[in-house]
Design a protein around this motif. Structure first.
Motif, PDB file in Angstrom:
ATOM      1  N   VAL A   1      60.038   0.161 -22.805  1.00 13.09           N
ATOM      2  CA  VAL A   1      59.300   0.859 -21.866  1.00 13.09           C
ATOM      3  C   VAL A   1      58.139   0.054 -21.546  1.00 13.09           C
ATOM      4  O   VAL A   1      57.703  -0.183 -20.317  1.00 13.09           O
ATOM      5  N   PHE A   2      57.604  -0.697 -22.357  1.00 13.58           N
ATOM      6  CA  PHE A   2      56.546  -1.390 -22.485  1.00 13.58           C
ATOM      7  C   PHE A   2      56.883  -2.888 -21.674  1.00 13.58           C
ATOM      8  O   PHE A   2      55.948  -3.626 -21.138  1.00 13.58           O
ATOM      9  N   GLY A   3      58.061  -3.442 -21.966  1.00 15.03           N
ATOM     10  CA  GLY A   3      58.633  -4.761 -21.535  1.00 15.03           C
ATOM     11  C   GLY A   3      57.950  -5.681 -22.397  1.00 15.03           C
ATOM     12  O   GLY A   3      57.355  -5.625 -23.277  1.00 15.03           O
ATOM     13  N   SER A   4      58.813  -6.871 -21.856  1.00 14.39           N
ATOM     14  CA  SER A   4      58.267  -8.181 -22.736  1.00 14.39           C
ATOM     15  C   SER A   4      57.009  -8.431 -22.175  1.00 14.39           C
ATOM     16  O   SER A   4      56.570  -8.450 -21.040  1.00 14.39           O
ATOM     17  N   CYS A   5      56.255  -8.750 -23.487  1.00 14.63           N
ATOM     18  CA  CYS A   5      54.771  -9.342 -23.315  1.00 14.63           C
ATOM     19  C   CYS A   5      54.072  -8.188 -22.504  1.00 14.63           C
ATOM     20  O   CYS A   5      53.134  -8.442 -21.861  1.00 14.63           O
ATOM     21  N   ASP A   6      54.523  -6.838 -22.715  1.00 16.30           N
ATOM     22  CA  ASP A   6      53.857  -5.816 -22.038  1.00 16.30           C
ATOM     23  C   ASP A   6      53.692  -5.758 -20.671  1.00 16.30           C
ATOM     24  O   ASP A   6      52.645  -5.342 -19.816  1.00 16.30           O
ATOM     25  N   SER A   7      54.801  -6.471 -20.166  1.00 16.47           N
ATOM     26  CA  SER A   7      54.855  -6.635 -18.259  1.00 16.47           C
ATOM     27  C   SER A   7      54.954  -5.344 -17.717  1.00 16.47           C
ATOM     28  O   SER A   7      54.337  -5.017 -16.717  1.00 16.47           O
ATOM     29  N   ASN A   8      55.882  -4.488 -18.274  1.00 18.80           N
ATOM     30  CA  ASN A   8      56.077  -3.259 -17.724  1.00 18.80           C
ATOM     31  C   ASN A   8      54.824  -2.239 -17.833  1.00 18.80           C
ATOM     32  O   ASN A   8      54.584  -1.532 -16.973  1.00 18.80           O
ATOM     33  N   LEU A   9      54.274  -2.321 -19.038  1.00 19.69           N
ATOM     34  CA  LEU A   9      52.952  -1.654 -19.320  1.00 19.69           C
ATOM     35  C   LEU A   9      51.821  -2.078 -18.137  1.00 19.69           C
ATOM     36  O   LEU A   9      51.292  -1.043 -17.714  1.00 19.69           O
ATOM     37  N   ASP A  10      51.742  -3.420 -17.814  1.00 15.62           N
ATOM     38  CA  ASP A  10      50.756  -3.550 -16.871  1.00 15.62           C
ATOM     39  C   ASP A  10      50.975  -3.008 -15.356  1.00 15.62           C
ATOM     40  O   ASP A  10      50.179  -2.586 -14.791  1.00 15.62           O
ATOM     41  N   ILE A  11      52.257  -2.943 -15.103  1.00 17.72           N
ATOM     42  CA  ILE A  11      52.863  -2.356 -13.739  1.00 17.72           C
ATOM     43  C   ILE A  11      52.201  -0.800 -13.792  1.00 17.72           C
ATOM     44  O   ILE A  11      51.749  -0.406 -13.003  1.00 17.72           O
TER      45      ILE A  11
ATOM     46  N   GLU B   1      54.693  11.428 -16.279  1.00 17.97           N
ATOM     47  CA  GLU B   1      55.847  11.830 -15.491  1.00 17.97           C
ATOM     48  C   GLU B   1      56.594  10.728 -15.379  1.00 17.97           C
ATOM     49  O   GLU B   1      57.979  10.525 -15.760  1.00 17.97           O
ATOM     50  N   ALA B   2      56.232   9.502 -14.942  1.00 17.30           N
ATOM     51  CA  ALA B   2      56.825   8.224 -14.844  1.00 17.30           C
ATOM     52  C   ALA B   2      57.320   7.549 -16.201  1.00 17.30           C
ATOM     53  O   ALA B   2      58.452   7.133 -16.579  1.00 17.30           O
ATOM     54  N   VAL B   3      56.515   7.764 -17.104  1.00 19.76           N
ATOM     55  CA  VAL B   3      56.772   7.141 -18.606  1.00 19.76           C
ATOM     56  C   VAL B   3      58.015   8.174 -19.211  1.00 19.76           C
ATOM     57  O   VAL B   3      58.834   7.494 -19.820  1.00 19.76           O
ATOM     58  N   ARG B   4      58.074   9.302 -18.762  1.00 22.18           N
ATOM     59  CA  ARG B   4      59.180  10.252 -19.329  1.00 22.18           C
ATOM     60  C   ARG B   4      60.470   9.632 -18.643  1.00 22.18           C
ATOM     61  O   ARG B   4      61.508   9.651 -19.427  1.00 22.18           O
TER      62      ARG B   4
ATOM     63  N   ILE C   1      64.493  -2.395 -19.785  1.00 22.76           N
ATOM     64  CA  ILE C   1      64.139  -1.879 -18.151  1.00 22.76           C
ATOM     65  C   ILE C   1      63.475  -2.912 -17.638  1.00 22.76           C
ATOM     66  O   ILE C   1      62.715  -3.569 -18.117  1.00 22.76           O
ATOM     67  N   THR C   2      63.923  -3.381 -16.501  1.00 18.89           N
ATOM     68  CA  THR C   2      63.331  -4.536 -15.711  1.00 18.89           C
ATOM     69  C   THR C   2      62.116  -3.901 -15.014  1.00 18.89           C
ATOM     70  O   THR C   2      61.803  -2.944 -14.633  1.00 18.89           O
ATOM     71  N   ASP C   3      61.224  -4.921 -14.585  1.00 17.99           N
ATOM     72  CA  ASP C   3      59.971  -4.693 -13.664  1.00 17.99           C
ATOM     73  C   ASP C   3      60.328  -3.800 -12.514  1.00 17.99           C
ATOM     74  O   ASP C   3      59.618  -2.902 -11.975  1.00 17.99           O
ATOM     75  N   GLN C   4      61.603  -4.167 -11.992  1.00 18.49           N
ATOM     76  CA  GLN C   4      61.884  -3.521 -10.584  1.00 18.49           C
ATOM     77  C   GLN C   4      62.350  -2.140 -10.777  1.00 18.49           C
ATOM     78  O   GLN C   4      61.822  -1.291 -10.028  1.00 18.49           O
ATOM     79  N   SER C   5      62.822  -1.894 -11.926  1.00 20.32           N
ATOM     80  CA  SER C   5      63.205  -0.235 -12.350  1.00 20.32           C
ATOM     81  C   SER C   5      61.672   0.254 -12.525  1.00 20.32           C
ATOM     82  O   SER C   5      61.584   1.475 -11.936  1.00 20.32           O
ATOM     83  N   VAL C   6      60.811  -0.485 -13.111  1.00 19.54           N
ATOM     84  CA  VAL C   6      59.506   0.192 -13.258  1.00 19.54           C
ATOM     85  C   VAL C   6      58.697   0.521 -12.037  1.00 19.54           C
ATOM     86  O   VAL C   6      58.255   1.662 -11.848  1.00 19.54           O
ATOM     87  N   MET C   7      58.845  -0.423 -10.980  1.00 18.15           N
ATOM     88  CA  MET C   7      58.313  -0.199  -9.823  1.00 18.15           C
ATOM     89  C   MET C   7      58.924   0.838  -9.093  1.00 18.15           C
ATOM     90  O   MET C   7      58.293   1.575  -8.362  1.00 18.15           O
ATOM     91  N   TYR C   8      60.092   0.885  -9.049  1.00 21.10           N
ATOM     92  CA  TYR C   8      60.874   1.938  -8.628  1.00 21.10           C
ATOM     93  C   TYR C   8      60.667   3.520  -8.964  1.00 21.10           C
ATOM     94  O   TYR C   8      60.290   4.261  -8.190  1.00 21.10           O
ATOM     95  N   VAL C   9      60.558   3.400 -10.386  1.00 24.96           N
ATOM     96  CA  VAL C   9      60.483   4.897 -10.772  1.00 24.96           C
ATOM     97  C   VAL C   9      58.846   5.259 -10.447  1.00 24.96           C
ATOM     98  O   VAL C   9      58.521   6.205 -10.203  1.00 24.96           O
ATOM     99  N   CYS C  10      57.927   4.129 -10.670  1.00 28.31           N
ATOM    100  CA  CYS C  10      56.587   4.568 -10.115  1.00 28.31           C
ATOM    101  C   CYS C  10      56.149   4.812  -8.934  1.00 28.31           C
ATOM    102  O   CYS C  10      55.628   5.929  -8.560  1.00 28.31           O
TER     103      CYS C  10
END
Length: 345
Positions: A17-27, A63-66, A78-87
């Motif tokens: 969920v947090f991603g490599s080097c917290d990249s998903n977390l930042d998004i 809700e997005a994190v769940r 999880i890719t950054d694209q998937s994180v952007m999509y869910v958010c």
């Protein structure tokens, strides 16, 4: 300070969920203006904590994190694209759409990578192919129209639902441009069919693909080769269908035989037909709409799974085209208001 805690099964899920080097977390933090932290529960379990001064931001981010936790369970990463999509989906108030996601693997590539729908639009597209004999997948580049159709074809072949796969696309430059390419006719056509080869190679491997071609189980050919044939017990894919003429589209659709399935894919904004030539895909969408056992699925820019810039490029072009149409309408309206005054002699 408002906060919510989301229980997580393992530290691997947290890492995904947090991603490599917290990249998903930042998004996530930037999208919702919140802070996220990894916590350890009293019983030693893993938790993700969401903090913010704004309660609504906390609720949306949680809700997005769940959903991302659920995605990490069946997808592994999880890719950054998937994180952007869910958010973006949660922020748009459409989080209910995300409930349809599950561990639905279409097939597995030669490298052992599972192929799954990555967006709600892709999920509906895959379901449409399962349920209908003919599906028209319309949408912008990078939405997985062709790749998912090929995956469904390979799945059907492996499960013996069909006995062969036929992939075709129009070679609209079959005049002088092909003549400049080296080799025989097949060599000249191959560059236009390369995207289909690439998808098959990834799922089947080059050697296995070649064996299936030699046995006639897989056929990749230009659309012109389809005329006069009846295609029984086949999974047929027509790619780049926006470059078909209405006559070619009718010819292709009437090739369908018993126990066969056809998927037509194309992007109506990227037609390469000569100026003034109507697209057969555009016409088919109008003619076939509402017919039982035929479904027309429209992708949007939210379904783009290529580089995140592709989505921005699509939106930029849509804005440009919209403004261009508005200016043309204003100009026509202005011309309609012109009056001609007759001078007295």
């Amino acid at each position: 300070m408002k906060n919510k805690l989301i229980r997580v099964d393992s530290s691997d899920i947290v890492s995904a969920v947090f991603g490599s080097c917290d990249s998903n977390l930042d998004i996530i933090e930037k999208k919702f203006s919140v802070s996220l932290q990894n916590r350890v529960a009293d019983d030693g379990g893993e938790m993700i904590a969401v903090f913010s001064e704004d309660e609504e931001s906390v609720n949306l981010a949680a809700e997005a994190v769940r959903y991302l936790v659920k995605m990490a369970k069946y997808n592994g990463s999880i890719t950054d694209q998937s994180v952007m999509y869910v958010c973006d989906t949660v922020m748009a108030g459409k989080s209910g759409e995300l409930e349809s996601f599950g561990d639905d693997t279409i097939c597995v590539t030669m490298k052992g990578k599972p192929i799954k729908a990555k967006t709600v639009g892709q999920k509906h597209y895959v379901n449409a192919i399962k349920k209908n004999t003919i599906v028209l997948g319309i949408g912008p580049a990078g939405t997985g129209k062709t790749f998912l159709a090929v995956a469904m074809a390979v799945k059907a072949l492996r499960e013996k639902q069909v006995s062969r796969i036929i992939l075709t696309r129009p070679a609209i430059e079959a005049g002088e441009k092909l003549g400049f390419l080296p080799g025989d006719l097949q060599s000249k056509i191959d560059p236009y069919l390369r995207p289909l080869y690439d998808s098959l190679f990834e799922m089947m491997g080059a050697e296995n693909y070649q064996r299936q071609v030699e046995k006639g189980v897989i056929e990749v050919a230009p659309l012109a080769y389809m005329r006069g044939r009846t295609l029984d017990d086949s999974f047929i894919i027509l790619d780049e269908a926006q470059n078909c003429t209405p006559e070619q589209m009718k010819m292709f659709l009437t090739r369908l035989g018993f126990n066969s399935k056809a998927v037509v894919t194309g992007d109506l904004t990227q037609t390469d037909l000569p100026a003034g030539q109507k697209s057969g895909l555009s016409e088919a969408v109008k003619i076939l709409s509402g017919i039982e056992d035929i479904e027309i699925h429209a992708f949007t820019e939210r379904d783009v799974v290529r580089h995140k810039l592709v989505q921005k490029i699509i939106l930029a072009y849509e804005k440009f085209d919209r403004e261009k149409r508005e200016k043309q309408e204003q100009r026509r309206a202005g011309e309609g208001k012109k009056t001609f005054v007759r001078k007295d002699s």
